[in-house]
Design a protein around this motif. Structure first.
Motif, PDB file in Angstrom:
ATOM      1  N   GLU A  56       0.836  -1.181   0.088  1.00  0.00           N
ATOM      2  CA  GLU A  56       0.012   0.149  -0.153  1.00  0.00           C
ATOM      3  C   GLU A  56       0.939   1.149   0.027  1.00  0.00           C
ATOM      4  O   GLU A  56       1.992   1.204   0.787  1.00  0.00           O
ATOM      5  CB  GLU A  56      -0.936  -0.005   1.218  1.00  0.00           C
ATOM      6  CG  GLU A  56      -1.893  -1.178   1.108  1.00  0.00           C
ATOM      7  CD  GLU A  56      -2.878  -1.174   2.322  1.00  0.00           C
ATOM      8  OE1 GLU A  56      -2.409  -0.542   3.579  1.00  0.00           O
ATOM      9  OE2 GLU A  56      -4.037  -1.515   2.062  1.00  0.00           O
ATOM     10  N   GLU A  58       0.645   5.961  -0.404  1.00  0.00           N
ATOM     11  CA  GLU A  58      -0.415   6.891  -0.014  1.00  0.00           C
ATOM     12  C   GLU A  58      -0.908   7.604  -0.992  1.00  0.00           C
ATOM     13  O   GLU A  58      -1.892   8.727  -0.919  1.00  0.00           O
ATOM     14  CB  GLU A  58       0.458   7.941   0.931  1.00  0.00           C
ATOM     15  CG  GLU A  58       1.381   8.884  -0.040  1.00  0.00           C
ATOM     16  CD  GLU A  58       2.766   8.132  -0.098  1.00  0.00           C
ATOM     17  OE1 GLU A  58       3.711   8.742  -0.564  1.00  0.00           O
ATOM     18  OE2 GLU A  58       3.081   7.032   0.292  1.00  0.00           O
ATOM     19  N   SER A  59      -0.687   7.338  -2.226  1.00  0.00           N
ATOM     20  CA  SER A  59      -1.560   8.011  -3.432  1.00  0.00           C
ATOM     21  C   SER A  59      -1.283   7.277  -5.006  1.00  0.00           C
ATOM     22  O   SER A  59      -0.611   6.405  -4.860  1.00  0.00           O
ATOM     23  CB  SER A  59      -0.949   9.410  -3.585  1.00  0.00           C
ATOM     24  OG  SER A  59       0.373   9.461  -4.198  1.00  0.00           O
ATOM     25  N   VAL A  85      -4.278   1.856  -2.333  1.00  0.00           N
ATOM     26  CA  VAL A  85      -3.848   3.249  -1.773  1.00  0.00           C
ATOM     27  C   VAL A  85      -4.325   3.492  -0.759  1.00  0.00           C
ATOM     28  O   VAL A  85      -5.644   3.417  -0.295  1.00  0.00           O
ATOM     29  CB  VAL A  85      -4.366   4.228  -2.727  1.00  0.00           C
ATOM     30  CG1 VAL A  85      -4.130   5.706  -2.379  1.00  0.00           C
ATOM     31  CG2 VAL A  85      -3.745   4.241  -4.315  1.00  0.00           C
ATOM     32  N   ARG A  87      -5.772   5.876   2.485  1.00  0.00           N
ATOM     33  CA  ARG A  87      -6.339   7.248   2.728  1.00  0.00           C
ATOM     34  C   ARG A  87      -5.552   7.673   3.850  1.00  0.00           C
ATOM     35  O   ARG A  87      -5.585   7.421   4.901  1.00  0.00           O
ATOM     36  CB  ARG A  87      -7.663   7.367   2.798  1.00  0.00           C
ATOM     37  CG  ARG A  87      -8.464   6.814   1.566  1.00  0.00           C
ATOM     38  CD  ARG A  87      -9.614   7.375   1.493  1.00  0.00           C
ATOM     39  NE  ARG A  87     -10.312   7.005   0.290  1.00  0.00           N
ATOM     40  CZ  ARG A  87     -10.799   7.627  -0.569  1.00  0.00           C
ATOM     41  NH1 ARG A  87     -10.285   8.734  -0.616  1.00  0.00           N
ATOM     42  NH2 ARG A  87     -11.437   7.084  -1.608  1.00  0.00           N
ATOM     43  N   GLN A  89      -5.560  11.296   4.978  1.00  0.00           N
ATOM     44  CA  GLN A  89      -5.817  12.449   5.234  1.00  0.00           C
ATOM     45  C   GLN A  89      -6.172  12.911   6.508  1.00  0.00           C
ATOM     46  O   GLN A  89      -6.486  11.857   7.353  1.00  0.00           O
ATOM     47  CB  GLN A  89      -7.135  12.638   4.198  1.00  0.00           C
ATOM     48  CG  GLN A  89      -6.876  12.381   2.670  1.00  0.00           C
ATOM     49  CD  GLN A  89      -8.260  12.277   1.876  1.00  0.00           C
ATOM     50  OE1 GLN A  89      -9.269  12.335   2.530  1.00  0.00           O
ATOM     51  NE2 GLN A  89      -8.201  12.158   0.888  1.00  0.00           N
TER      52      GLN A  89
END
Length: 98
Positions: A56, A58-59, A85, A87, A89
């Motif tokens: 995984e 981050e973007s 990806v 999330r 945030q």
């Protein structure tokens, strides 16, 4: 056919068929040691007809950059992505604890 470096001799060697453990290790090293990637959370797994990258990031941009770098360095190696990806945030609301 896949071209890669023979670590013992330091010269290019050719692998017939599916990528071998040397190609797998070189890609894992690229992911961890290349300053532009520096991704230790990605696992490289050999399958019958190629390699699969698991993990995984981050973007979506980060995932594409990793795949681009691997394809650029190992153009003849079939690579499949199973990179998700995460999330990452900031929370949009305050968490209330009991």
């Amino acid at each position: 056919m896949s071209a890669y470096r023979d670590h013992a001799a330091g010269t290019p060697a050719v692998a017939a068929g599916a990528p071998d453990e040397y190609v797998e290790a070189e890609i894992q090293r690229l992911l961890a040691e290349d300053p532009a990637v520096a991704e230790q959370g990605i696992t490289v797994v050999r399958r019958e007809r190629g390699l699969v990258l698991y993990g995984e990031v981050e973007s979506p941009h980060r995932r594409e950059e990793i795949l681009r770098r691997v394809a650029e360095r190992f153009p003849d190696v079939p690579v499949t992505s199973d990179i998700g990806v995460i999330r990452a945030q900031a929370p949009t609301e305050v968490e209330q604890l009991p």
